[in-house]
Design an enzyme around this catalytic site. Sequence first.
Site, PDB file in Angstrom:
ATOM      1  N   PRO A   1      10.841 -14.477   5.191  1.00 49.29           N
ATOM      2  CA  PRO A   1       9.831 -14.251   5.890  1.00 49.29           C
ATOM      3  C   PRO A   1       9.151 -13.135   5.874  1.00 49.29           C
ATOM      4  CG  PRO A   1      11.434 -14.694   7.482  1.00 49.29           C
ATOM      5  CD  PRO A   1      12.063 -14.640   6.049  1.00 49.29           C
ATOM      6  N   ARG A   2       7.651 -13.052   6.121  1.00 50.18           N
ATOM      7  CA  ARG A   2       6.888 -11.997   6.225  1.00 50.18           C
ATOM      8  C   ARG A   2       7.285 -11.348   7.578  1.00 50.18           C
ATOM      9  NH1 ARG A   2       3.788  -7.930   3.691  1.00 50.18           N
ATOM     10  NH2 ARG A   2       2.139  -7.206   5.028  1.00 50.18           N
TER      11      ARG A   2
ATOM     12  N   GLY B   1      13.164  -4.358   4.668  1.00 47.16           N
ATOM     13  CA  GLY B   1      13.424  -3.292   3.960  1.00 47.16           C
ATOM     14  C   GLY B   1      14.347  -3.622   2.652  1.00 47.16           C
ATOM     15  N   GLU B   2      14.867  -5.195   2.402  1.00 45.55           N
ATOM     16  CA  GLU B   2      15.466  -5.531   1.535  1.00 45.55           C
ATOM     17  C   GLU B   2      14.818  -6.334   0.409  1.00 45.55           C
ATOM     18  OE1 GLU B   2      20.031  -5.600   3.198  1.00 45.55           O
ATOM     19  OE2 GLU B   2      18.825  -7.498   3.652  1.00 45.55           O
TER      20      GLU B   2
ATOM     21  N   GLU C   1       0.813  -1.275   0.134  1.00 45.43           N
ATOM     22  CA  GLU C   1      -0.056  -0.005   0.117  1.00 45.43           C
ATOM     23  C   GLU C   1       0.943   1.155  -0.225  1.00 45.43           C
ATOM     24  OE1 GLU C   1      -0.138  -2.434   2.124  1.00 45.43           O
ATOM     25  OE2 GLU C   1      -2.093  -3.110   1.688  1.00 45.43           O
TER      26      GLU C   1
END
Length: 583
Positions: free
Chosen positions: A518-519, A556-557, A308
């Site tokens: 992983p989320r 963030g990667e 989003e």
Amino acid sequence: MARLGLSPRSSLQRACVSLVRAYLQFALRTTRWTFYVTPEAFPLLIGRNGTNGIMAFWHEILPATPVLCLWAKNASPSLRVKVLISRNRDGRMIADIIAPWGIGTIAGSSDTRGKNKGGAAAFRQMRKALLAGEQVVMTPDGPRGPRRMAQPGMAALAAAVRKPVVPVGAYYSGLQLNSWDKMVIPLPFGKGRFVCGNPIEIGKNNPDGTGLLAETLTQQMREATDGPDTTTDAYHVFRWAMPSQSIAPSKIWACVATLIAPSLPFLLRSRQRQGKELPDRVREKMGFPSRARPKGKLVWFHAASVGEVLSILPLITAWLEKDAGSTALVTTGSVTGARIVAQYQANHAASAHLIHQFVPLDVPRWGKRFLDYWSPHAAVFTESELWPNLIGQCRAHQIPVALVNGRMSASSFKAWQKAPRIAKRLMASFSWIAPRSEADAGHFKALGCNGLEPTGDIKAYAQPLPVNEQSLKALQRHIGQRPVFLAASTHSGEDETILQAAALARKTVPELLTLIVPRHPERGADISALASGAPRRSLNEWPQGSHTLWICDTLGELGLFYTLATCAFIGNSLLSAQNGGGG
């Protein structure tokens, strides 16, 4: 039997009972229920042809009792149901809560330590009810355990009246309490299922029938609870919605949020320990600001998480370019979303006019605190971020609200249809909604939205995921020419399948390197253990030549790993995924 009640002198207790009853009614009514019932159990459940028996389910799903009883009464209106409830304070409160639903109660539990807890009297009442053709619902592991272990009382009752016992398992979306029984409190707009297995009977000539029934019941109830294969022809399948009971859902939503607010700081603290919250900013989730509000016009943009945020950043950029003197307040619900905003700020000059905060949880008082401080001139929500209390607070503050890239899936649409008044009130709070597709537009319109804008998916204009060029070059040098399979944003329950798929793929491509992202990065240690100690990026461990797996448990990667990947799998797309939250 007279309904057990709390003392009329305690208005606070009466208010608590009413509030809990209203919440349960709202949560159970907005849950999508599916019943899996064996042909042998069905006539017993609904009392067909005068048959009846004992319904047995674990104490942990006691809050869902009304669903089972009302479903059976819906199929057979003349059916009479009695639920055994302990005689303590909690039991009396439960009896008061379920009484308006036409469910009778019998008070009592096993006598222990020489104390009379009404066990003998309750046994006689249940025996009388069963012989009179009524259904009796019991929790064989209550009232104090051991958890999921059937006690001999139910078996003795079944033997005394020669009535079968139907093992019932249930699962539903909810919060698990840290109580002896791990009781699950249902959440609104979730999914739930009941599994009713084959009836268990005591043989007439079996002297050990009572003990055998207790053991068999324990085994079959555990199987029914822990996920039997409901895809077979062994079950009849019924989908059912709990009937409406004339509640005011918007008020109930606000009351429930206010009621549970004192427990939410503990939830936030737990999430903080798991790495899902930033310690120095966790108070933002309660509406406390961590930045000073600049003077002048401020527009609030809210995006839940990474996807989003990426979709709305071009809109924010266009807004700041158009009105350079204004400020964009960007809120997210996740740490990963916050990191994407931080990366945007590091690479765009317009970020001097951008402030990030975490969105407050949907508690009226916290939302009011947030809006009183930031006082936005307008609010822009994205996709499916429909929080009744927060959006209602915007309406109370006379803040115009828009929804861009509005998303309303078929399942969400069905869930909102179960609460039409709250849906219509929520739709009326938006100045306009720009749906993602024609199907979404139809759902919003059916729920009462009149201010619909043309459709279009703004994710098509989203910027690529950010990539650190230095990290990319370092990884390319280290990995070399090895093909890379990326499993991105995976959820609990998917890892085993991914590992099996990677092993199969290596039979064809032996040099394949699999990256699992992983989320929730805190799962990295568990995945590494599952993969026989695979290296983890969060520990600065690199895959060596013999390694076939690399656990990339960082934030963030993701753009970096997508750039490296030869092919990719998007998580939260397998049926085995548990408690998803976006890919």
